[in-house]
Design an enzyme around this catalytic site. Structure first.
Site, PDB file in Angstrom:
ATOM      1  N   GLY A 176      43.503  30.876 -22.331  1.00 56.22           N
ATOM      2  CA  GLY A 176      44.373  29.731 -22.549  1.00 56.22           C
ATOM      3  C   GLY A 176      43.120  28.765 -22.435  1.00 56.22           C
ATOM      4  CD  GLU A 189      47.623  30.442  -2.483  1.00 56.05           C
ATOM      5  OE1 GLU A 189      47.968  29.184  -2.609  1.00 56.05           O
ATOM      6  OE2 GLU A 189      47.097  30.836  -3.216  1.00 56.05           O
ATOM      7  CB  ILE A 197      41.866  27.088 -17.402  1.00 55.26           C
ATOM      8  CG1 ILE A 197      42.744  25.845 -17.341  1.00 55.26           C
ATOM      9  CG2 ILE A 197      40.911  27.506 -16.413  1.00 55.26           C
ATOM     10  CD1 ILE A 197      43.581  26.120 -15.746  1.00 55.26           C
ATOM     11  CG  HIS A 206      45.467  27.447  -4.856  1.00 58.08           C
ATOM     12  ND1 HIS A 206      46.712  27.985  -4.596  1.00 58.08           N
ATOM     13  CD2 HIS A 206      45.267  27.003  -5.962  1.00 58.08           C
ATOM     14  CE1 HIS A 206      47.275  28.038  -5.976  1.00 58.08           C
ATOM     15  NE2 HIS A 206      46.287  27.417  -6.827  1.00 58.08           N
ATOM     16  CB  THR A 210      40.194  30.386 -10.217  1.00 58.07           C
ATOM     17  OG1 THR A 210      40.154  30.656 -11.663  1.00 58.07           O
ATOM     18  CG2 THR A 210      38.851  31.013  -9.594  1.00 58.07           C
ATOM     19  CB  SER A 211      45.002  32.788 -12.542  1.00 60.73           C
ATOM     20  OG  SER A 211      45.109  34.124 -11.855  1.00 60.73           O
TER      21      SER A 211
END
Length: 204
Positions: free
Chosen positions: A37, A149, A39, A168, A118-119
Site C-alpha cells: 500500500g 500493548e 506506506i 509503536h 511496523t504494521s
C-alpha cells in the site's frame, strides 16, 4: 549494524564486538515487502539508496503491473520468505492477515534474515517469533508493534539480544504529527463542502 545491541554491550564494558556479531551489507541483498500500500511504496522508495539486488512484493490485492512499474517483483509469500534477507511487513490487521506469519512461515526464512514489523502486532504469531529468535533460526527482528500493548514486563522479547523494540512510535516525529492533523482537517472540510475525501483510506 546491531547498533542497539552494541550500545548495551559497550555500556557494560564490552569491546570488539564484531568478533561474535556478524554484519552483512544491504547492498546486493534481497528486500521483501509483505503488503504494498501507500506506506510500503514510500518505504520502497526510501530504501532504494541501499542498493538491494531486487525487491520482492507479496500483495494479492495489488495489480502486478503496479508492482512491476515500481521496479519490484510480485511473488507469493513462501518465495518471498525463503529468498529475502530483509522482510518488512505493511498490512492491516484483519481476519486474513491475523497471524499470517507463524511457525511455518518463520521456518522458511533464511538464517541471516531480519524481520521488521511496523504494521500491527497481531499479524505475527508472537510466541512463534519468540521461539524462532530464542533458537536463533533467523538473525533478528525489529518490532514497533506487539500482540499486547504496552508489551508486558514479563515478555520474553525483553530478554532477547537479537530483537530491537520500539513503542509503536515508528511513525512519529513532530512534523508527521502536524501533517496527520492537517490532513484529517482537510479531509473533513472537503466532505463538509460536499466533495470527496482527499485522502481516502481505500485509495491504493
Amino acid at each position: 549494524r546491531k547498533i542497539a545491541f552494541k550500545d548495551r554491550m559497550i555500556r557494560k564494558g564490552e569491546w570488539n564486538l564484531h568478533s561474535n556479531q556478524l554484519n552483512h551489507r544491504m547492498k546486493g541483498a534481497v528486500l521483501g515487502l509483505i503488503g504494498y500500500g501507500a506506506i510500503a511504496k514510500r518505504f520502497h522508495e526510501k530504501t532504494s539508496a541501499f542498493g538491494f539486488s531486487k525487491v520482492l512484493v507479496y500483495d494479492p490485492f495489488i495489480k502486478r503491473e503496479i508492482i512491476t512499474n515500481k521496479g519490484a517483483s510480485p511473488t507469493d509469500l513462501n518465495i518471498l520468505l525463503s529468498e529475502s534477507d530483509y522482510i518488512s511487513i505493511h498490512v492491516p490487521l484483519n481476519d486474513t492477515s491475523k497471524k499470517m506469519i507463524g511457525e511455518k512461515q518463520l521456518n522458511l526464512m533464511k538464517k541471516n534474515s531480519i524481520l521488521i514489523n511496523t504494521s500491527r502486532g497481531g499479524v505475527i504469531d508472537q510466541q512463534a517469533l519468540i521461539d524462532t529468535l530464542q533458537k536463533k533460526q533467523i538473525a533478528g527482528a525489529g518490532l514497533d508493534v506487539f500482540e499486547k500493548e504496552p508489551i508486558p514486563n514479563n515478555s520474553p522479547l525483553l530478554k532477547l539480544d537479537n530483537v530491537t523494540l520500539s513503542d509503536h512510535t515508528g511513525w512519529y516525529s513532530e512534523e508527521s504529527l502536524k501533517e496527520l492533523k492537517t490532513k484529517a482537517a482537510i479531509n473533513v472540510l472537503a466532505v463538509l463542502k460536499g466533495g470527496q475525501p482527499i485522502y481516502p483510506v481505500n485509495n491504493l
